[in-house]
Design an enzyme around this catalytic site. Structure first.
Site, PDB file in Angstrom:
ATOM      1  N   ASP A  24       9.478   0.151   7.297  1.00  0.00           N
ATOM      2  CA  ASP A  24       8.116  -0.239   6.968  1.00  0.00           C
ATOM      3  C   ASP A  24       7.932   0.068   5.478  1.00  0.00           C
ATOM      4  OD1 ASP A  24       5.508  -1.065   6.956  1.00  0.00           O
ATOM      5  OD2 ASP A  24       4.892   0.109   8.694  1.00  0.00           O
TER       6      ASP A  24
HETATM    7  C1  BGC Z   1       2.421  -2.120   7.713  1.00  0.00           C
HETATM    8  C2  BGC Z   1       3.337  -3.201   8.234  1.00  0.00           C
HETATM    9  C3  BGC Z   1       3.378  -4.354   7.270  1.00  0.00           C
HETATM   10  C4  BGC Z   1       3.840  -3.821   5.912  1.00  0.00           C
HETATM   11  C5  BGC Z   1       3.949  -4.894   4.852  1.00  0.00           C
HETATM   12  C6  BGC Z   1       2.737  -1.724   6.290  1.00  0.00           C
HETATM   13  O1  BGC Z   1       1.755  -0.916   5.758  1.00  0.00           O
HETATM   14  O2  BGC Z   1       2.498  -0.987   8.548  1.00  0.00           O
HETATM   15  O3  BGC Z   1       2.897  -3.635   9.502  1.00  0.00           O
HETATM   16  O4  BGC Z   1       4.201  -5.374   7.739  1.00  0.00           O
HETATM   17  O5  BGC Z   1       2.905  -2.857   5.464  1.00  0.00           O
HETATM   18  O6  BGC Z   1       2.696  -5.303   4.420  1.00  0.00           O
END
Ligand code: BGC
Length: 685
Positions: free
Chosen positions: A229
């Site tokens: 993530d």
């Molecule tokens: C989120 C993800 C997301 C990623 C990219 C993170 O903060 O938890 O679900 O895909 O950011 O934006």
């Protein structure tokens, strides 16, 4: 489409050609949603975009895209075909703007009604979760766009999300939290997976050999690549894995910038023989395979073109909302509203005119559509020239109150220090959890005051998490759960209110009466956690599994939803009465009649009860469902497949899934609490 064999040949060729430094370059993100290129070998950037509600604005160079209803709405439709269509459509939108990966679906289990991201996810139940997620992933990938189920795993709250450890016992981890990931890997072959921010049992997933190598790759055969993530590897006072731990665990790409995979760190680890060429190649192979599958090395003319913001996608968004809306209460058949009889409706409430598809509204999944039909707009279209729309409840035949929760950008909420926003305990947003179970005070007052003035008051909730209804539910005759309904929501809600669409949604999570009735909310240890550990003490007893085992009556049970018509479950038969192996399945035939005076759809739900088991098991668990459309008076025999593997539990002795020989009772009904028919079957291995 390039064949599997060609993919492997291409991967082997590239692997030989790439230098070690080039390989290191491929293991990190670039410019927020991309990866690095190696032009001399035709390796282009792998552009990703946030999902799962559509193509988000912040990851598509500020483009406007089709805004589909939230994940929870899709799950409430209990419609696998719609899930596939939605995945396909999102895949087509990604194609149209040259993205190669959609960061979705979000398949974390809804453990607590406070989770800020419940709207993105599907259910408290792993079976329903995977049954919706599998076709969604297949739909995305049918467009040669990589899906990215997230967040692996036990990412069930936003409080301390980067640092908290989900402390889960092994059986629970497999049976509840890992199960949908496993099934998706085995049945839909997702090309990527995103790890979670949290630790699991005090270990970061992106450094966990147990959760990646041993479980995801070896046990389940995941062939795609794993990415982190965003900024999950940043040091935040809790020890991060080392570079070699992440490499050896199986983390292919660190997003969006290198920390563990800084070139110098990788080089040093390699020079000191803490990582080998084979370790690196294992990660790179996975990446290259996916690049080949999305067509990175194909001739451009052979690639699908995709489409965006087309009528077909907007119609699908509306259809999804229509099918997911749940009618929770309807005394004296106040709904549907009769357009020929009603002269004046009063419309009020904070969500009447609110648009939810705004930049980062709700967090990373936010989609900004080219237009968004609010409930007020939907009603105006329908009522034009026929019904007067007012705001004074005392002068109306019926009052429609648009209440519920809200999502805004997390940073905006946090910077807003006004009393109003503090009082507004209704935010459902990435990065923070809710703090109160109730609607905010002003909404409760509005419902109660309006109901006193006009007994024909309908509450329409726009939200995802269950809310307390103690203070107001008994005062109103009708209640509709509309979730976050996407860009066509206002039209879909109006159609349901006026009976142009007969509601057929069923809640994909239990609505408890009080927050204390939710198994995650027994102590601060179980939520939001103490000393950066949240203890999943309820074990496998999440949602209805807990309520049933402990005789805690819910406000609305899992799987519940009313219709404007009535259904009779006549009888059940099956093609066989015994199952013989984990790969076996049987087919139930359930005869159902629409006994009311309107056409409509019903969800036939099948729950299994293990009559005698050597381990503690829930009273019953969802193992099958099918949605069926019936004209008034019509009877159909509906096939529902029940698979042996869905009767299984995770056995701690063999560390594997197991079904014990013996009897199972299949309970067939239209909610977890409304069982109409039963069928005994046997499992004999
Ligand atoms: C989120 C993800 C997301 C990623 C990219 C993170 O903060 O938890 O679900 O895909 O950011 O934006």
């Amino acid at each position: 489409m390039i064949s599997e064999e060609e993919v492997e040949l291409k991967v082997d060729f590239l692997l030989k050609e790439l230098s070690l430094e080039e390989k290191f370059k491929l293991m990190i993100g670039y410019f927020r949603f991309q990866t690095n290129t190696i032009p001399r070998l035709g390796i282009k950037t792998f552009k990703m975009t946030d999902g799962p509600l559509g193509i988000s604005r912040h990851s598509s160079f500020l483009r406007k895209n089709t805004y589909f209803p939230a994940g929870i709405n899709l799950a409430a439709s209990w419609n696998r075909k719609l899930a596939h269509e939605c995945g396909e459509a999102i895949g087509r939108e990604a194609r149209a703007i040259n993205r190669l990966c959609v960061l979705g679906p979000g398949i974390n289990i809804n453990r607590t009604p406070y989770n800020g991201r419940t709207f993105e996810y599907y259910s408290e139940d792993p079976y329903l979760n995977k049954e919706i997620a599998i076709p969604f992933v297949k739909g995305i990938q049918s467009q040669k766009i990589a899906a990215c189920p997230k967040h692996y795993v036990a990412n069930n709250q936003e409080t301390n999300r980067h640092t908290v450890s989900s402390e889960v016992d092994e059986r629970t981890l497999h049976e509840i939290y890992l199960r949908s990931f496993k099934e998706i890997v085995e049945e839909a072959d997702p090309w990527t997976i995103m790890t979670a921010y949290n630790h699991v049992n005090s270990e970061y997933v992106h450094g966990s050999s147990k959760l990646l190598n041993s479980t995801l790759f070896e046990k389940w055969g995941f062939a795609g690549f794993v990415m982190t993530d965003w900024w999950a590897t940043r040091e935040r006072g809790v020890t991060q894995p080392t570079t070699e731990e992440a490499v050896k665990a199986g983390l292919s790409i660190e997003m969006p910038i290198p920390i563990l995979y800084e070139k110098a760190k990788l080089k040093k680890a390699f020079a000191e023989e803490r990582i080998s060429l084979e370790d690196i190649d294992n990660l790179i192979k996975r990446i290259l395979r996916v690049y080949a599958k999305v067509g990175m090395f194909d001739d451009k003319v052979n690639l699908l073109k995709g489409e965006r913001n087309t009528k077909r996608h907007q119609d699908l968004a509306r259809k999804m909302s229509e099918e997911g809306i749940v009618l929770l209460k309807n005394e004296n058949n106040l709904l549907p509203l009769d357009i020929t009889k009603i002269q004046r409706i009063a419309v009020l409430g904070p969500n009447l005119k609110k648009k939810f598809g705004k930049f980062l509204s709700g967090g990373a999944s936010a989609v900004k559509p080219p237009y968004e039909i609010t409930p007020l707009q939907g009603l105006k279209e329908k009522c034009k020239g026929k019904i007067k729309i007012l705001s004074d409840p005392s002068k109306a035949d019926v009052v429609l109150l648009f209440m519920g929760l809200n999502h805004d950008s997390p940073s905006k909420i946090m910077s807003d220090k006004t009393t109003k926003s503090k009082e507004e305990h209704g935010y459902e947003t990435e990065g923070m959890d809710r703090k109160e179970f109730g609607l905010n005070v002003s909404q409760i007052q509005l419902i109660n005051e309006t109901a006193k003035i006009n007994p024909n008051t309908v509450v329409i909730l726009i939200n995802a998490n269950p809310v307390s209804m103690d203070e107001w539910l008994s005062k109103i005759p009708a209640l509709v759960e509309a979730w976050y309904p996407g860009m066509e929501g206002g039209r879909a809600i109006t159609k349901v209110l006026f009976g142009d669409v007969n509601p057929s949604g069923k809640i994909p999570l239990t609505f408890p009466k009080r927050i204390e009735d939710s198994p995650a909310h027994k102590t601060t240890k179980t939520f939001p956690g103490e000393n950066l550990k949240v203890h999943y003490e309820e074990g496998i007893y999440v949602g209805y599994r807990y309520h049933e085992k402990n005789n805690v009556e819910p406000l609305f049970p899992f799987g519940f939803g009313l219709s404007y018509t009535t259904f009779r479950f006549n009888k059940v038969s099956s093609d066989k009465n015994s199952l013989k192996s984990m790969k076996d399945s049987l087919e139930l035939n359930v005869s159902v009649t629409n006994t009311g005076d309107k056409a409509g759809s019903e969800v036939i739900q099948v729950y299994s009860e293990d009559v005698k088991s050597s381990v503690d098991r829930p009273i019953k668990e969802l193992v099958g469902f099918e949605k069926v459309y019936l004209e008034k008076g019509e009877t159909k025999s509906v096939e529902v497949i029940v698979k042996s593997k869905d009767l299984a539990f995770y056995d701690m002795e063999t560390k594997d899934w197991k079904v014990e020989s013996g009897d199972f009772i299949l309970h067939i009904g239209n909610s977890s609490d409304s069982i109409k028919l039963q069928k005994k079957i046997t499992y004999k291995s």
